[in-house]
Scaffold this motif. Structure first.
Motif: not given
Length: 298
Positions: A1-30
Motif C-alpha cells: 500500500m503506497k497511496k494513502i487517502l487522508v481525510t482531515g489532512g489539514t488538521g493538527l493530527v492530519g498535518t503530522h500524519l502526512i509528514r510521517l507518511l511521506k517520510s516512510k515512502g508513502y504517497e498521501p493525498a487529502i
C-alpha cells in the motif's frame, strides 16, 4: 500500500500524519472542498454537506485514513453544534463508503479515528478496555454512531481498525496549548479526574502501525500511557513551563455555567487500558508524562 487517502489532512493530527507518511515512502493525498488551495499535496474534492466526492479519490487510493470531524471542544454545545459534531463524522464516513461502492473498486485497509468518549464521562479507577460497553452521554452516542458507520467497511470485507483517541499532546495546538496559557496553573474541578493523553508522534505512529499491520482490526485505545489525574498533569505542566501551580481547583459549577454540557468532558475522566494495542505489537516512544511534556515544549 503506497497511496494513502487522508481525510482531515489539514488538521493538527492530519498535518503530522502526512509528514510521517511521506517520510516512510508513502504517497498521501487529502480530501478537501478546495483542492486548488492546497498545491503542496495531491488533493481530491469532496463536500460532505452536499454528499459529493470525486470518485477518482477512492479509485486512486490503496487505503484510507479517516480523521475528519468537527472539533468537540471548539465551540459551546448548542443544538446545531451537537448536530455538526455528529454529522461531520457519520456523514463523512458514509460518503466515503458510498463513493467506494459507486466506484466498483476496493481498498486494502480503512483506519478511522474515534474517541475515548465512547466510554462516557465518568471518573473511576478502573481501566476501560475496548470490550466495555459505551456510556450514555452525548459524546458516547456520537462515537457509537460513528463507529457503526465505520464498521460498514468491515462488513464489506475490508480490514478496518478504529483508533479511540484521548487528549492529543502537541506544541502547535490542542488541549496542551490551552492548558498552558494561564500565568498561574490550577486543576479543574476536583482535579481527581483522569486525563488519558498521547504524544502526537505516538498517535501518528499508531495510525501507520494500524495501516501496515495486517492483523490490526477493530477498536484500539491509544491513550493513557502513564495515568495522570488532572491535578498531577497540571502540576507537571507547571513545573515544565516554569509557572506557579496552585492546588486549588477551578470550581466545577463555574465551568458548568461557562461551558454547559461540554463541561462534563473536562470535569470527568477515566483511565484507558492500552494493553490490546501493545500486545498486538505497537510500541510507544513516549510513555512518561514529564519527559513527554519536555519533548513537546522544548
Amino acid at each position: 500500500m503506497k497511496k494513502i487517502l487522508v481525510t482531515g489532512g489539514t488538521g493538527l493530527v492530519g498535518t503530522h500524519l502526512i509528514r510521517l507518511l511521506k517520510s516512510k515512502g508513502y504517497e498521501p493525498a487529502i480530501l478537501t472542498r478546495n483542492p486548488q488551495q492546497v498545491p503542496h499535496i495531491k488533493a481530491f474534492h469532496w463536500d460532505i454537506k452536499d454528499k459529493k466526492m470525486d470518485t477518482e479519490a477512492v479509485v486512486w487510493a490503496d487505503a484510507i485514513i479517516h480523521l475528519a470531524g468537527a472539533g468537540v471542544a471548539d465551540k459551546r454545545w448548542t443544538a446545531s453544534r451537537k448536530e455538526e459534531i455528529l454529522t461531520s463524522r457519520t456523514e463523512s464516513t458514509q460518503l466515503l463508503y458510498d463513493t467506494l461502492e459507486k466506484s466498483g473498486s476496493s481498498i486494502k485497509a480503512f483506519v478511522s479515528a474515534s474517541a475515548i468518549g465512547y466510554y462516557g464521562f465518568i471518573t473511576s479507577d478502573r481501566f476501560f478496555e475496548e470490550t466495555d460497553k459505551p456510556g450514555d452521554e452525548f459524546l458516547a452516542d456520537v462515537v457509537v454512531q460513528w463507529e457503526n458507520k465505520v464498521n460498514q467497511f468491515t462488513a464489506k470485507g475490508i480490514r478496518t481498525a478504529i483508533m479511540r483517541i484521548g487528549i492529543v499532546l502537541a506544541k502547535e495546538g490542542g488541549a496542551l496549548l490551552e492548558m498552558g496559557k494561564p500565568p498561574v496553573l490550577a486543576p479543574l474541578g476536583s482535579g481527581k479526574q483522569w486525563l488519558p493523553w498521547i504524544h502526537i508522534e505516538d498517535l501518528c505512529g499508531a495510525f501507520v502501525w494500524a495501516l501496515e499491520t495486517e492483523t490490526a482490526s477493530g477498536p484500539y485505545n491509544t491513550s493513557g500511557c502513564q495515568p495522570a489525574t488532572n491535578e498531577d498533569f497540571t502540576k507537571t505542566l507547571a513545573q515544565v513551563k516554569g509557572k506557579l501551580f496552585v492546588p486549588i481547583g477551578a470550581p466545577g459549577f463555574v465551568l458548568k455555567i461557562a461551558l454547559g454540557e461540554m463541561a462534563g468532558m473536562i470535569l470527568e475522566g477515566s483511565r484507558m487500558s492500552y494493553e490490546k494495542i501493545t500486545a498486538a505489537g505497537f510500541k510507544y516512544k513516549h510513555t512518561k508524562l514529564e519527559p513527554t511534556l519536555k519533548d513537546i515544549l522544548k
